[in-house]
Design a protein around this motif. Structure first.
Motif, PDB file in Angstrom:
ATOM      1  N   HIS A 176      -4.176   6.536   3.516  1.00 21.75           N
ATOM      2  CA  HIS A 176      -5.245   7.528   3.618  1.00 21.75           C
ATOM      3  C   HIS A 176      -5.504   7.789   5.096  1.00 21.75           C
ATOM      4  CE1 HIS A 176      -8.189   4.245   4.355  1.00 21.75           C
ATOM      5  NE2 HIS A 176      -7.537   3.605   3.391  1.00 21.75           N
ATOM      6  N   MET A 222      -6.295  -0.637  -7.987  1.00 20.97           N
ATOM      7  CA  MET A 222      -6.974   0.394  -7.203  1.00 20.97           C
ATOM      8  C   MET A 222      -7.203   1.623  -8.071  1.00 20.97           C
ATOM      9  SD  MET A 222      -5.045   0.082  -3.503  1.00 20.97           S
ATOM     10  CE  MET A 222      -3.438   0.457  -4.187  1.00 20.97           C
ATOM     11  N   THR A 241      -4.620   2.124   4.908  1.00 23.62           N
ATOM     12  CA  THR A 241      -3.787   2.043   3.711  1.00 23.62           C
ATOM     13  C   THR A 241      -4.419   1.088   2.710  1.00 23.62           C
ATOM     14  OG1 THR A 241      -1.808   2.381   5.066  1.00 23.62           O
ATOM     15  CG2 THR A 241      -1.466   1.502   2.860  1.00 23.62           C
ATOM     16  N   ASN A 242      -4.470   1.490   1.457  1.00 24.64           N
ATOM     17  CA  ASN A 242      -4.848   0.593   0.375  1.00 24.64           C
ATOM     18  C   ASN A 242      -3.571  -0.072  -0.116  1.00 24.64           C
ATOM     19  OD1 ASN A 242      -7.635   1.231   0.289  1.00 24.64           O
ATOM     20  ND2 ASN A 242      -7.192   3.067  -0.877  1.00 24.64           N
ATOM     21  N   ASP A 246      -7.711  -3.068   1.854  1.00 27.65           N
ATOM     22  CA  ASP A 246      -7.706  -1.874   2.679  1.00 27.65           C
ATOM     23  C   ASP A 246      -7.428  -2.355   4.092  1.00 27.65           C
ATOM     24  OD1 ASP A 246      -8.095   0.948   3.178  1.00 27.65           O
ATOM     25  OD2 ASP A 246      -9.959   0.378   4.174  1.00 27.65           O
ATOM     26  N   HIS A 274       0.885   0.791  -2.765  1.00 26.56           N
ATOM     27  CA  HIS A 274       0.136   1.135  -1.553  1.00 26.56           C
ATOM     28  C   HIS A 274      -0.098   2.640  -1.501  1.00 26.56           C
ATOM     29  CE1 HIS A 274       4.331   1.696  -0.476  1.00 26.56           C
ATOM     30  NE2 HIS A 274       3.941   2.498   0.504  1.00 26.56           N
ATOM     31  N   LYS A 317     -10.192  -5.225   4.675  1.00 29.23           N
ATOM     32  CA  LYS A 317     -11.162  -5.523   3.629  1.00 29.23           C
ATOM     33  C   LYS A 317     -10.356  -6.009   2.434  1.00 29.23           C
ATOM     34  CE  LYS A 317     -13.020  -1.439   3.618  1.00 29.23           C
ATOM     35  NZ  LYS A 317     -13.860  -0.283   3.253  1.00 29.23           N
TER      36      LYS A 317
END
Length: 101
Positions: free
Chosen positions: A39, A87, A43-44, A6, A36, A76
């Motif tokens: 959010h 994810m 971004t994840n 993240d 990806h 993270k």
């Protein structure tokens, strides 16, 4: 090694709106072929460690070139060795538990 990340990239000295810089990083993740999902606060990103880290480096390089004098990235990271996990797997696991109640 597969990694889930993240990231929130915060360019400094570019004014109030950072959306053009966020869009640049989204394009970098896309061009790198990484899964990806943007959010509201970042971004994840998921993929092989070296590919993900190369994309983060490119985000910093390209944003500096675009005029951001300072960039802080809040990251993270998660890895696991007991089994593969994406994810989407994590989201589905929680959704299943919510549906069971």
């Amino acid at each position: 090694m597969y990694v889930l990340m993240d990231i929130m990239v915060s360019p400094g000295g570019v004014g109030t709106s950072v959306s053009p810089y966020v869009a640049m990083c989204q394009k970098i993740f896309e061009d790198a072929g990484l899964t990806h999902t943007m959010h509201g606060f970042g971004t994840n990103v998921e993929g092989e460690w070296d590919d993900v880290m190369a994309a983060v480096k490119r985000c910093h390089e390209d944003l500096h070139t675009a005029g951001a004098a300072r960039i802080t990235s809040h990251i993270k990271l998660g890895t696991r060795t007991d089994r593969p996990q994406t994810m989407q797997d994590k989201v589905i696991s929680v959704q299943e538990k919510l549906a069971a109640k």
